[in-house]
Structure formats: structure tokens, C-alpha cells
Design an enzyme around this catalytic site. Structure first.
Site, PDB file in Angstrom:
ATOM      1  N   GLY C  45       0.942  -1.231   0.174  1.00 22.12           N
ATOM      2  CA  GLY C  45       0.015   0.153  -0.373  1.00 22.12           C
ATOM      3  C   GLY C  45       0.328   1.466   0.084  1.00 22.12           C
ATOM      4  N   SER C  74       0.228  -7.826   0.326  1.00 22.28           N
ATOM      5  CA  SER C  74      -0.308  -8.679   0.776  1.00 22.28           C
ATOM      6  C   SER C  74      -0.227  -9.976  -0.132  1.00 22.28           C
ATOM      7  CB  SER C  74      -2.336  -8.351   0.448  1.00 22.28           C
ATOM      8  OG  SER C  74      -2.504  -7.617  -0.717  1.00 22.28           O
ATOM      9  N   HIS C  94       3.977  -8.552 -10.176  1.00 19.40           N
ATOM     10  CA  HIS C  94       2.355  -8.715 -10.102  1.00 19.40           C
ATOM     11  C   HIS C  94       1.424  -7.366  -9.863  1.00 19.40           C
ATOM     12  CE1 HIS C  94      -1.912  -9.375  -9.752  1.00 19.40           C
ATOM     13  NE2 HIS C  94      -2.196  -8.578  -8.217  1.00 19.40           N
ATOM     14  N   HIS C  96      -2.340  -5.030 -12.228  1.00 18.18           N
ATOM     15  CA  HIS C  96      -3.689  -4.627 -12.620  1.00 18.18           C
ATOM     16  C   HIS C  96      -3.821  -4.124 -13.868  1.00 18.18           C
ATOM     17  CE1 HIS C  96      -5.833  -6.652  -9.161  1.00 18.18           C
ATOM     18  NE2 HIS C  96      -4.417  -6.345  -8.285  1.00 18.18           N
ATOM     19  N   ASP C 119       8.275 -13.253 -30.261  1.00 15.81           N
ATOM     20  CA  ASP C 119       9.460 -12.954 -29.621  1.00 15.81           C
ATOM     21  C   ASP C 119       9.984 -12.298 -28.070  1.00 15.81           C
ATOM     22  OD1 ASP C 119      10.378 -11.384 -31.955  1.00 15.81           O
ATOM     23  OD2 ASP C 119       9.572  -9.802 -31.193  1.00 15.81           O
ATOM     24  N   HIS C 168      -8.436 -11.861 -12.000  1.00 13.05           N
ATOM     25  CA  HIS C 168      -8.211 -11.122 -11.383  1.00 13.05           C
ATOM     26  C   HIS C 168      -6.782 -10.358 -12.398  1.00 13.05           C
ATOM     27  CE1 HIS C 168      -5.650 -11.054  -7.412  1.00 13.05           C
ATOM     28  NE2 HIS C 168      -5.108 -10.283  -8.072  1.00 13.05           N
ATOM     29  N   TYR C 226      19.859 -12.188 -31.603  1.00 12.83           N
ATOM     30  CA  TYR C 226      19.351  -9.770 -32.301  1.00 12.83           C
ATOM     31  C   TYR C 226      20.445  -9.386 -31.072  1.00 12.83           C
ATOM     32  CZ  TYR C 226      16.078  -6.318 -30.535  1.00 12.83           C
ATOM     33  OH  TYR C 226      15.565  -5.061 -30.662  1.00 12.83           O
TER      34      TYR C 226
END
Lengths: 231, 231, 231, 231
Positions: C45, C74, C94, C96, C119, C168, C226
Site C-alpha cells: 500500500g 499482501s 504482479h 492489474h 519474441d 484477477h 538479436y
């Protein structure tokens, strides 16, 4: 060598970032000196913010490095095919800009649905055929150039300065490397417009050939009257 | 001459860039001095960042250049038709802003699906008919103006300060050149809202005429109560 | 302790903001020191602009806090499951981010529709099964990790450095925490491309396995060509 | 008077701009002092960049101006209805943010399709009924408040701090004016996610009530464990 061309190609590559056409290092621009048959191209995998004229790579039309410490773009062989075939062009570009890439992934050309398109592209922007397995195996990048050339048969590359490589993304070109970037910007915009227009009504037909002529020729060719006269 | 108007029209053209309504030089704004029947308009093909009041072009209602070194916008003839027909308006604008252009390319007007629309446009934003081949051949830009005027028959241009030119893009107008830009901003926003609303449910009907009245008249006309009283 | 890793993980978390992957504090990145089996992770947070190396939290593989004044993310238990199972990875993330979350909410994996995808991701990016009620009740975050591991059965996590958690959002990983963010950027881009490609034609098939091989192996593994050679 | 509240409400209105929730002046935030039953609200039609604490308007619960030189927001009556009915709330906001407005224009509530939604909104975000003609005629803004209250029957406003006004746009609220803006940001994000999820698969069902509980209660209420403990 080719210091002026290096400066121009450097700027062209930096414009890719300015115009939001690239994520990370997913795009490269080159320019050619036709007298010496040498091209200047972005080094592979180097971030745009770290590019300098010194880092640009000079290669000949066989793809041999003539100057530069770094490897040239992994797409160099595709650029070379285009320069060899299209004597009119002075710059080539490749990006994964999202709207053009969306159309390329769908395998469809971009129809001329409005005058924005007609101001720059003289008809539907073509999409190459899907590459066959045996064509992928060897000289993949060179063969990508061949697919583009096959699809451009009978089309003046300055009347249609962009193409979609199926499953991949766009290549653009122009009189020089800066024009190749400008055409990439407009391609992205008309790809977006065509996408949303088709979402409103999937049966929307292309504009008439008369309107296509009017807008393309208003900006290109000897009777153009857009902009200011330049000597 | 017309120094104040030049300053206003300069600012209006710069706002096109600020509000992200234009790619390259794809938009132009003009303003009129009704006493002298002269309009000030953007020069053709000049980037917004390079514009100065000095570069603005003054033309009369016949389209003759009265002052300025540069060619006026290639859309000047369309602007002139609108000024000649709509005595209420003081500024005109044209862009290829993406959402409005999407609707124009689809050939559909933008229905009034919410109060955001009703706050600025008193009903469906109309789209002109497709131009016929013979109409494209001569005086194309002037004829574009005629198409707009035909479609606006019986509509107060200050109640509907925007239109879509089929296959092309939007024209907007207003009491002055700054208002023409503001209406272009709102047009873009309501074009977007209408597009997505229709994607959720293509059968969504327009809002009631009562709600349209409520919102349009809350902001326009003598009983308006939005904002602050100005003397 | 682990000052270098804290600096790296701090930077990785700040990149989430730079690359527009997060709203408010909706994303977290961690990195692991494999010799000491300790991970460094974002505190829960805390806004990205307020993060410092000192605020990073050190936890062991049991999830016990080893250093730091603040509570760890969390989602820490999910990160730990991944580190314990995938010995090859050094960073986990992680977010959203909107396009990846859209696919996660729809419950579908992201098919490999173009070379941009190939790729970075060696096939369809998987989506976990919907969690059952009894699985939500206890140790929810740890169980989220289990769902990911179940879905990744038989897949090398460095060949597929991203997954969608159903209902999620995405988790990504890589050789280190910076790579975990880069993969989150690319995931977002290919999620967007796949979405729009499917809107043009919902029947668009994945690219051929040959083309998938060509592009993935052009950038990964011992025959990659590459970019620039690094020692 | 109410200088601290004015500062807070000023900041909340400025955040509307920072978070890209508003075009021109299309949004307003207010806050209430419950001891004195006075609210502070944005003046009508004033650009956010020109706002100062001094320009904020103080009104009582009857809508009478108690302090300030300017007219309060034209939506003031709606804010007042919400404050009178919902004793728990300390701030109210209204915007025409594009994704939330899209859903409002379609007349549909926003289903809870993922955990991003569940982290902030405890179920489907409701949409009010269409207003009848006779309800529009008088006390339109006050009646807008009534429609919201009718729809919120039996719902704790802090469990569902947002609603869509049909044909119009969103209202949000929270413990204070800053929270009202934050909820407007999240509303916009989940409106976008739900739109695109439905485009992938229009039959996507809401998440399970168990998952909704898990995420909402992980961040709200006495057993919350997201973020840092504050005293």
C-alpha cells in the site's frame, strides 16, 4: 563516412520514440546513399535514448558491415531487399506500432475508408501472404523482403509507401529516412481509423476512386496544391 | 491589419495541438471580421509550433489573398462557404480528430446518447451525403461547403456547431475561432462516448427530447444557469 | 542487508509507474537472493513515489519478515510459491495492467497471434482455472501461487514468463526483478494486440509453430542473434 | 470559514485534472463539515487551474450560499440530497469520465468481473432508472439525487461508493472529498476493464460472492490486512 546520412538516420530513429511508435527497441530506420550504394541503419537492440551518430552501422548492399562497432538491426536483410528493388526510395522503416500490427496479425490489408488515408496512400495498404514453413527456415529476414516485393508487384512504392507483413508488423519507406517515419505515423493513424470505422459498420466500402485521386493528387505529383511551394 | 484577430486565430490553431486534435498539420482554424468581411486563416502545411501571427493569411470572401506571404489552408474555400451562409458564426475549424473522423468515415451521424452531448449539441450531429464523382471534379473544397450547408438546412448553426463530412472528417464552428476549437474538443469526446455506448448495446436509443432540452438550455440561451454571470 | 538487491527491486517497482502499468499502488515486484534464500519485496500500500530502498521488506521463504518496518505486499505468499517452485527465476511481479487484466477477467489465455508475442512468450500465455470457494477461504494468496504452478506444469518458466490469474490479473517473472517488469510491459502490449486482432476477425488462428520457433529462438537461447553480444 | 475543508476540497478538485477524469470544467467535488452542516463545493464553470481555496463556495443543506463570490456548481442540489441521506459520507464527486459515462449512457450497471472491482465496490455498480419527462421539468438536479437514493435502497454507501446516473454519468462519494476522487479513478478503471472483458466474451459472469467477499474485506472493515496499520 556518410556523416550527414548518419545524422539524418539518427534523427529518424529518435522520431520513432517521439511519435510513440515503439516499445523498448522494437523498431529500426535506415537510409541509403545511392551514389555509394551504402546504407546507414540502427544497431540492433540499442535503446533510442542511447543512440548517437557514431553508433549507426554502415553496410553495403550485400549486407556486409563497412563501418561501425555494433551489429546492425536484425532486420537489415529485409531493408536491403527493398533498396535493391525500389530505386525510388531513400529510407526504410520497421516498427511494431500497435494499430498497424493489429491489422498485420489479422492478415488483412487496410482499406482506404477516408480522405486521411487517401492523402498518403493511393489505395488499400497491402498485407503479404503468410510465410510457409520452408520459407522461414533459411534467410528469414531476406525472404521477408521478397514477400513484400511480390506483393508490391506493379505498384509504385512512392504511391504506396507502406505494407503489412502478415503475422508480424509494418514496413514503411519514402524518399528518405525521415519520410519513412512520417509514413509510419500516418499508417498507424489510418490503421486506427479503419479499425473503428469497421466496428461501427463492417460493410463500409472504400471511398470512390475519384475521391482517392482527388486527395492523393492534391498532395502528390505535379498538380499538388497542398502546402507551400518549395524551390 | 486585423492584428487582434490574427492573435486569436493563432491561439486557436495552437489549441488544436494542445488538445491532441491533430497529427502533423491536419487541421486549420479561421476567424472572420464581419465588419470588413475578411477572414484570417492558417497557412497551408505549416507546423503549429512554427506558426506566428505574421504567418496568418488574410483572405476576402471571394477567396482572394489580401495579406500574407504564404498560401492559405487548402480548405479555405470550405470555410468561406460557411461564413457566407451562416451569419451567426465568427470562427470555423476543420480537423481529422480520430473519433469524429471514424464516424465520418462510417457515414453515420452521431446520435445524442447522453447529457454530455446535450450540453453542447442540440440533437444528432449530422453527416453529409457522399459526394458524387462529378461534384469532386471541380471546386472540390467549395462544394464540400455546399454539402454542409445542404445538410444544415433549417438548423441554427449555433445550436449545432459541428458536422461530419462523409468519408472525410469534422468541421466545427462557433461565435469565434476559440469556440470553434472548443466545439471540436467536445465533438471528439461525444463521438468517443457514442462509439463505446453503441458497442455495449447497438440498440441504445437517443435521450428524450425533454432531457436534451434541459441540458442544452441549462448552458445556452437566456435561461442558462451554468457557470458565472458575465456582463 | 541485501542492499544491491533492494536497489534493484526499488527500481523495478518504480518502473511499474514509468511504464504505466499501475493505478495507485496496484502492483508489486520482488527479487530473490538464491544463496541466502531471502526475498526483497515492496511494502503493502505504499505509493511508488514514496518508496526508498530502506522501505523494502526482506522475508524468508516461509514468509517471515527478516528485516523492514513495514508490512510486505499482501501478495507475498504468491511470490514465495513461485520462487520455491521455479528455481530458474530471480524476480516476480504482479500488476492489474488493463489489457492483461481484461484477458484474465475473461478467463481466456492469450493466443500467439504474431511475432511480437513470439519474441517473448513461447506459445499461448496461459490463464489459471477459476478458484473454488473452499480454496478461497484459507491461505488465499498461497493458493493463488498453487494455481499458477498447476497451470505451468511441464512449461519452462523462462520460456513462458507470464500467466493470467483468472478473475484477477497477471503475474510475470524473469531472471531478475527488472526482467519481471519488462515481461509485464510486453505482456500488456501483446494482450492489447491480441484483443484487437480478435475484434477484426475472431477466427484468426495462432501463428505457425515454425514462426513461433524462429522468433523466440532469434532472441533467446544459444543461437540468438538479436541485439549485441555481451560477455 | 472552514479553511481546512476548503483546502481539502480544492485539492480534490485539482486531482480530477491530474487523474484525467475531466474535460474543460466537467466535474465537481464537494466536502461536508458534519458538525456545522455546511458543504464546500467547486464554483460552477471555473477551470481547475484557476481554482483557489478562496473561490470555493460554502452552502448550507438547504442550498443557500453562506460564503463565496461565485455561483456553486450547477449540480449542488444533487450533492445535497446525498449528504442528507447518507450520514456516513464526507465527500461527493461528479464527473463525465469517459468509461463510466459510456456505461451510464448504455443504461447498464457495471458487473463485478474481477478482483480489481471487488477491491473497491462490493457488487455490481448500479445504474439509475431513466428519468421521466415530468421529473426533468422541475428541480432536475435535486431529483437526480432522489433517483440515486432510490437505487441505493438497502445498500451501505461506503460498500458501494459509486453510481451511474442513466443517460448522464457517474457520481462517487467516500469518507471525505479525496476518497470521492479516488473512487472516481477506480470506477473509471473498472468500467474500462468490464467493457473490454464483455467484448471478449459477452457472457462472462460476475465473480463468485466468495471471491467478492475475500477481496472487498481484505481491504475494508476490521479484518482488513492490505496496506499498513494506521493508528
Amino acid at each position: 563516412m556518410l556523416e550527414l546520412l548518419k545524422q539524418e538516420v539518427l534523427k529518424a530513429n529518435q522520431l520513432l520514440k517521439k511519435y510513440n511508435l515503439v516499445t523498448f527497441t522494437w523498431g529500426n530506420i535506415s537510409g541509403i546513399n545511392r551514389k555509394r550504394n551504402l546504407i546507414v541503419i540502427k544497431p540492433s537492440g540499442v535503446p533510442y535514448a542511447e543512440l548517437t551518430a557514431d553508433k549507426m552501422v554502415v553496410v553495403n548492399l550485400k549486407g556486409e558491415k563497412v563501418e561501425g562497432d555494433l551489429n546492425p538491426s536484425s532486420d537489415t536483410a529485409t531493408h536491403l531487399e527493398l533498396y535493391k528493388k525500389f530505386a525510388q526510395i531513400g529510407g526504410v522503416g520497421h516498427t511494431h506500432s500497435p494499430w498497424a500490427t493489429t491489422w498485420a496479425q489479422s492478415g488483412n490489408g487496410i482499406p482506404a475508408l477516408g480522405t486521411t488515408h487517401a492523402d498518403y496512400f493511393y489505395g488499400e495498404i497491402p498485407c503479404t501472404k503468410i510465410m510457409e514453413d520452408k520459407e522461414i527456415a533459411n534467410d528469414y529476414e531476406e525472404f521477408t523482403g521478397q514477400l513484400i516485393i511480390d506483393k508490391m508487384q506493379g505498384i509504385d512504392p512512392l504511391n504506396m509507401p507502406a505494407i503489412l507483413v502478415n503475422n508480424h508488423g509494418p514496413f514503411t519507406w519514402g524518399e528518405n529516412s525521415i519520410k519513412a517515419v512520417e509514413n509510419a505515423v500516418v499508417l498507424e493513424e489510418v490503421a486506427r481509423l479503419a479499425f473503428y470505422t469497421k466496428q461501427i459498420d463492417n460493410t463500409t466500402p472504400p471511398i470512390s476512386s475519384k475521391l482517392l485521386d482527388k486527395h492523393f493528387l492534391r498532395k502528390h505529383g505535379e498538380n499538388a496544391y497542398y502546402g507551400q511551394k518549395t524551390d
